[in-house]
Scaffold this motif. Structure first.
Motif, PDB file in Angstrom:
ATOM      1  N   TYR A 190      41.497  10.096 -51.763  1.00 54.32           N
ATOM      2  CA  TYR A 190      42.347   9.200 -50.981  1.00 54.32           C
ATOM      3  C   TYR A 190      43.803   9.658 -51.023  1.00 54.32           C
ATOM      4  O   TYR A 190      44.238  10.321 -51.960  1.00 54.32           O
ATOM      5  CB  TYR A 190      42.270   7.777 -51.545  1.00 54.32           C
ATOM      6  CG  TYR A 190      40.868   7.232 -51.619  1.00 54.32           C
ATOM      7  CD1 TYR A 190      40.162   7.278 -52.821  1.00 54.32           C
ATOM      8  CD2 TYR A 190      40.251   6.670 -50.503  1.00 54.32           C
ATOM      9  CE1 TYR A 190      38.868   6.783 -52.899  1.00 54.32           C
ATOM     10  CE2 TYR A 190      38.963   6.172 -50.578  1.00 54.32           C
ATOM     11  CZ  TYR A 190      38.280   6.242 -51.778  1.00 54.32           C
ATOM     12  OH  TYR A 190      36.996   5.753 -51.851  1.00 54.32           O
TER      13      TYR A 190
ATOM     14  N   SER B  98      52.369   1.409 -44.024  1.00 50.39           N
ATOM     15  CA  SER B  98      51.431   2.076 -44.929  1.00 50.39           C
ATOM     16  C   SER B  98      50.166   2.490 -44.196  1.00 50.39           C
ATOM     17  O   SER B  98      49.752   1.840 -43.232  1.00 50.39           O
ATOM     18  CB  SER B  98      51.053   1.149 -46.079  1.00 50.39           C
ATOM     19  OG  SER B  98      52.172   0.794 -46.850  1.00 50.39           O
TER      20      SER B  98
ATOM     21  N   GLN C 225      47.141   7.322 -50.446  1.00 45.66           N
ATOM     22  CA  GLN C 225      47.814   6.085 -50.091  1.00 45.66           C
ATOM     23  C   GLN C 225      49.256   6.423 -49.736  1.00 45.66           C
ATOM     24  O   GLN C 225      49.982   6.980 -50.566  1.00 45.66           O
ATOM     25  CB  GLN C 225      47.768   5.095 -51.251  1.00 45.66           C
ATOM     26  CG  GLN C 225      48.490   3.782 -50.980  1.00 45.66           C
ATOM     27  CD  GLN C 225      47.820   2.971 -49.887  1.00 45.66           C
ATOM     28  OE1 GLN C 225      46.603   2.825 -49.866  1.00 45.66           O
ATOM     29  NE2 GLN C 225      48.616   2.430 -48.972  1.00 45.66           N
TER      30      GLN C 225
ATOM     31  N   ARG D  27      46.221   4.516 -45.435  1.00 41.18           N
ATOM     32  CA  ARG D  27      45.425   5.183 -46.473  1.00 41.18           C
ATOM     33  C   ARG D  27      44.457   6.148 -45.807  1.00 41.18           C
ATOM     34  O   ARG D  27      43.613   5.737 -45.009  1.00 41.18           O
ATOM     35  CB  ARG D  27      44.657   4.192 -47.339  1.00 41.18           C
ATOM     36  CG  ARG D  27      43.992   4.871 -48.528  1.00 41.18           C
ATOM     37  CD  ARG D  27      43.289   3.928 -49.478  1.00 41.18           C
ATOM     38  NE  ARG D  27      41.960   3.558 -48.997  1.00 41.18           N
ATOM     39  CZ  ARG D  27      40.980   3.131 -49.781  1.00 41.18           C
ATOM     40  NH1 ARG D  27      41.178   3.025 -51.084  1.00 41.18           N
ATOM     41  NH2 ARG D  27      39.813   2.788 -49.265  1.00 41.18           N
TER      42      ARG D  27
ATOM     43  N   ASN E 154      52.804   4.917 -48.518  1.00 36.76           N
ATOM     44  CA  ASN E 154      53.651   3.742 -48.386  1.00 36.76           C
ATOM     45  C   ASN E 154      55.066   4.167 -47.993  1.00 36.76           C
ATOM     46  O   ASN E 154      55.439   5.330 -48.161  1.00 36.76           O
ATOM     47  CB  ASN E 154      53.700   2.954 -49.691  1.00 36.76           C
ATOM     48  CG  ASN E 154      52.352   2.452 -50.132  1.00 36.76           C
ATOM     49  OD1 ASN E 154      51.486   2.125 -49.312  1.00 36.76           O
ATOM     50  ND2 ASN E 154      52.152   2.378 -51.443  1.00 36.76           N
TER      51      ASN E 154
ATOM     52  N   SER F 236      41.359   8.851 -46.170  1.00 35.99           N
ATOM     53  CA  SER F 236      40.200   9.150 -47.001  1.00 35.99           C
ATOM     54  C   SER F 236      39.651  10.517 -46.618  1.00 35.99           C
ATOM     55  O   SER F 236      39.740  10.926 -45.457  1.00 35.99           O
ATOM     56  CB  SER F 236      39.107   8.105 -46.810  1.00 35.99           C
ATOM     57  OG  SER F 236      39.550   6.817 -47.185  1.00 35.99           O
TER      58      SER F 236
END
Length: 124
Positions: free
Chosen positions: A80, A17, A82, A19, A84, A21
């Motif tokens: 953002y 994963s 995210q 993330r 995964n 920004s």
């Protein structure tokens, strides 16, 4: 002048994963629809996910549905992504983009403001 800056990219293993920004400055954040695009050496710059001004509407490319989540925090002027369950085919330079629009925009042309891009690499 509206400026966008991405952060959070890097190297991750398959299944991992990250993330991303995107911080927006120089404009009224809540007036902008936002999106993440990605570009690799073979393909053009394609939309990954998009989010409306309010955050109430979102769009995902089929290739990332169920794995990626786009969100925004209007108080922090930040968007953002995210990511995964990452796959090697997610390897690309990721760009955030902004458009002053009340509609959810999912193609590249309407977006007038772009970040500089950030590398995401998924190792197999």
């Amino acid at each position: 002048q509206v400026q966008l800056a991405e952060s959070g990219g890097g190297l991750v293993q398959t299944g991992g994963s990250l993330r991303l920004s995107c911080t927006v400055s120089g404009g009224t954040f809540s007036l902008y629809g936002l999106a993440w695009f990605r570009q690799d050496p073979v393909n053009g710059r394609d939309v990954v996910a998009a989010i409306s001004r309010s955050g109430g509407d979102t769009y995902y490319a089929d290739s990332v549905k169920g794995r990626f989540t786009i969100s925004r925090d209007n108080a922090k002027s930040t968007m953002y992504l995210q990511m995964n369950g990452m796959k090697p085919e997610d390897t690309a330079v990721y760009y955030c983009a902004a458009v002053q629009s009340s509609r959810l925009r999912v193609t590249k042309d309407p977006y007038g403001y772009w970040g500089q891009g950030i590398q995401v690499t998924v190792s197999s």
